[in-house]
Design an enzyme around this catalytic site. Structure first.
Site, PDB file in Angstrom:
ATOM      1  N   ASP A 189      25.442  45.774  49.812  1.00 44.22           N
ATOM      2  CA  ASP A 189      25.780  44.384  50.139  1.00 44.22           C
ATOM      3  C   ASP A 189      27.155  43.997  49.615  1.00 44.22           C
ATOM      4  OD1 ASP A 189      24.716  44.624  47.570  1.00 44.22           O
ATOM      5  OD2 ASP A 189      23.732  42.673  47.601  1.00 44.22           O
TER       6      ASP A 189
ATOM      7  N   ALA B 212       8.159  42.139  40.270  1.00 46.77           N
ATOM      8  CA  ALA B 212       8.129  43.451  40.926  1.00 46.77           C
ATOM      9  C   ALA B 212       9.367  43.715  41.774  1.00 46.77           C
ATOM     10  CB  ALA B 212       6.867  43.568  41.796  1.00 46.77           C
TER      11      ALA B 212
ATOM     12  N   LEU C 167      10.239  41.942  44.474  1.00 44.70           N
ATOM     13  CA  LEU C 167       9.918  41.678  45.881  1.00 44.70           C
ATOM     14  C   LEU C 167      10.281  40.256  46.286  1.00 44.70           C
ATOM     15  CD1 LEU C 167       6.484  43.553  46.026  1.00 44.70           C
ATOM     16  CD2 LEU C 167       8.754  44.427  46.633  1.00 44.70           C
TER      17      LEU C 167
ATOM     18  N   SER D  35      10.110  37.066  44.703  1.00 42.43           N
ATOM     19  CA  SER D  35       9.283  35.869  44.526  1.00 42.43           C
ATOM     20  C   SER D  35      10.149  34.626  44.373  1.00 42.43           C
ATOM     21  CB  SER D  35       8.356  36.036  43.313  1.00 42.43           C
ATOM     22  OG  SER D  35       9.097  36.340  42.150  1.00 42.43           O
TER      23      SER D  35
ATOM     24  N   ASP E 110      17.999  38.680  50.006  1.00 46.34           N
ATOM     25  CA  ASP E 110      16.627  38.258  49.732  1.00 46.34           C
ATOM     26  C   ASP E 110      16.261  37.005  50.509  1.00 46.34           C
ATOM     27  OD1 ASP E 110      16.791  40.341  47.995  1.00 46.34           O
ATOM     28  OD2 ASP E 110      16.537  39.157  46.175  1.00 46.34           O
TER      29      ASP E 110
ATOM     30  N   TYR F 188      24.938  47.436  36.877  1.00 46.45           N
ATOM     31  CA  TYR F 188      25.327  46.834  38.152  1.00 46.45           C
ATOM     32  C   TYR F 188      26.816  46.499  38.121  1.00 46.45           C
ATOM     33  CZ  TYR F 188      25.430  43.312  41.922  1.00 46.45           C
ATOM     34  OH  TYR F 188      25.733  42.585  43.053  1.00 46.45           O
TER      35      TYR F 188
END
Length: 392
Positions: A38, A125, A127, A129, A174, A224
């Site tokens: 990205d 996790a 994903l 949230s 996301d 990162y």
């Protein structure tokens, strides 16, 4: 939790009134392939999941806005004019940040509301949230207050809330996948321009299995930033020969090989090679998915993990163990780490007849090899944010 059960919990908390409850939903997301692209001008291929965040909202007669969740004990009630004035450090900062952004955009909350959130995304996790909470909040209030529910704009607004209010420097992937997902499709997204295409992802008798390492990801931020710096170094070196090069991912693999020697540092060269080859894998994945070739897509998943492990070096023992054990199961077409790395989750494409064996054997081996207990979630590809039929 069903809508009926959630509505009962809402009534138990807030009581009854003459005003109608509305129900909204936003999914979690997984990135199928295309990691660390990205910020390098490449494509990503996320998809919305079948589990997510449900929000029940009901207007109040006063100007209070009350936040509660079935997942977290912290609750808050504030006047609607106080929205966004100060952070709490709690989960409510996500919806409050969205409401603060709506106010900046000329859509302030005009009255009081009671809100109850329920998430079935495994917390922590990786994903999304938080993105799910943000997007469902934005969609709900734009719907309730008569605003434009354009899902691309909702994704951008939600990202600003996370960046500027919550203070997390997330990219757009996301929120975009959560807002714009479609059942049986992945999203080919260019994060820089928001150019996107819906790609058929018809898995048939295969399911996605998310493997949560349950490892704390303490290295993510520092590594990162280091990877971004290394990519910038590679780009600067390549621009000496290709002055018009805007991003690493604009190079095709053969072009990169012709100019790779310009990057003096071997480690920096490996980082750049991952970016170029991973971007090509994403584009190749789109073609094989359009041909419904799940076997070849699974191989691209495997290749992606090897690249993230060996070239970009953002995997870890725990992720590698789950991937190795997953690939031993006959019904596994492909398995890879997903997300920033150094912990978090894997995603595997597994035949439904082998899922029980997958969870049992991979889980057992993971415990034996790492001492940690993994968690596994079987899921399909779902739709993006939407209003649900409420309880009549």
């Amino acid at each position: 939790m069903s809508i009926q059960e959630l509505n009962a919990a809402f009534i138990e908390k807030y009581g009854t009134s003459g005003l109608e409850e509305k129900v909204f939903y936003a999914p979690g997301r997984v990135n199928l392939i295309g990691e660390h692209l990205d910020y390098n001008g490449g494509y990503v291929l996320p998809a919305a999941l079948e589990f997510g965040t449900t929000l029940i909202v009901r207007p109040r007669a006063d100007g209070k806005v009350t936040f509660a969740s079935t997942n977290f004990p912290y609750e808050l009630s504030i006047d609607n004019t106080e929205i966004g004035r100060e952070k709490t450090g709690e989960w409510v900062d996500y919806p409050i940040g969205v409401m603060a952004e709506l106010k900046k955009k000329g859509h302030p909350v005009s009255q009081g509301y009671d809100l109850l959130f329920h998430g079935d995304i495994p917390n922590g996790a990786g994903l999304s949230s938080s993105a799910s909470i943000e997007v469902v909040t934005a969609f709900a209030f734009l719907t309730l207050e008569g605003g434009d529910t354009d899902t691309v704009e909702i994704a951008l607004l939600s990202q600003r809330a996370e960046n500027q209010y919550v203070g997390v420097n997330s990219g757009i992937m996301d929120q975009f996948a959560v807002a714009n997902g479609r059942e049986d499709h992945a999203i080919l997204l260019m994060c820089d321009t928001l150019e996107y295409d819906l790609v058929p992802f018809i898995t048939g008798s295969y399911k996605l299995v998310i493997g949560n390492t349950n490892k704390r990801r303490g290295l993510v931020d520092s590594k990162y930033n280091e990877r971004r710096q290394q990519c910038d170094e590679a780009l600067a070196a390549l621009r000496e020969e290709i002055p018009s090069l805007g991003f690493l991912a604009q190079l095709k693999p053969d072009e990169f090989e012709r100019h790779a020697g310009k990057i003096a540092d071997e480690t920096v060269r490996r980082r750049a090679r991952h970016v170029v080859e991973e971007n090509q894998r994403v584009l190749d994945s789109v073609q094989v998915l359009k041909n419904n070739d799940l076997k070849q897509f699974g191989q691209f998943m495997n290749d992606s993990h090897v690249s993230l492990r060996d070239l970009y070096e953002v995997s870890c023992t725990e992720l590698d163990v789950i991937v190795e054990e997953a690939q031993r199961i006959p019904g596994t077409l492909g398995s890879r780490m997903t997300g920033a790395g150094f912990g978090g989750c894997t995603v595997s494409l597994v035949h439904e007849d082998d899922i029980e064996r997958f969870i049992a054997e991979v889980g057992k081996a993971y415990k034996e090899r790492t001492g940690l207990t993994g968690e596994f979630y079987v899921c399909g590809i779902g739709n993006g944010v939407r209003e649900l039929e409420g309880v009549k």
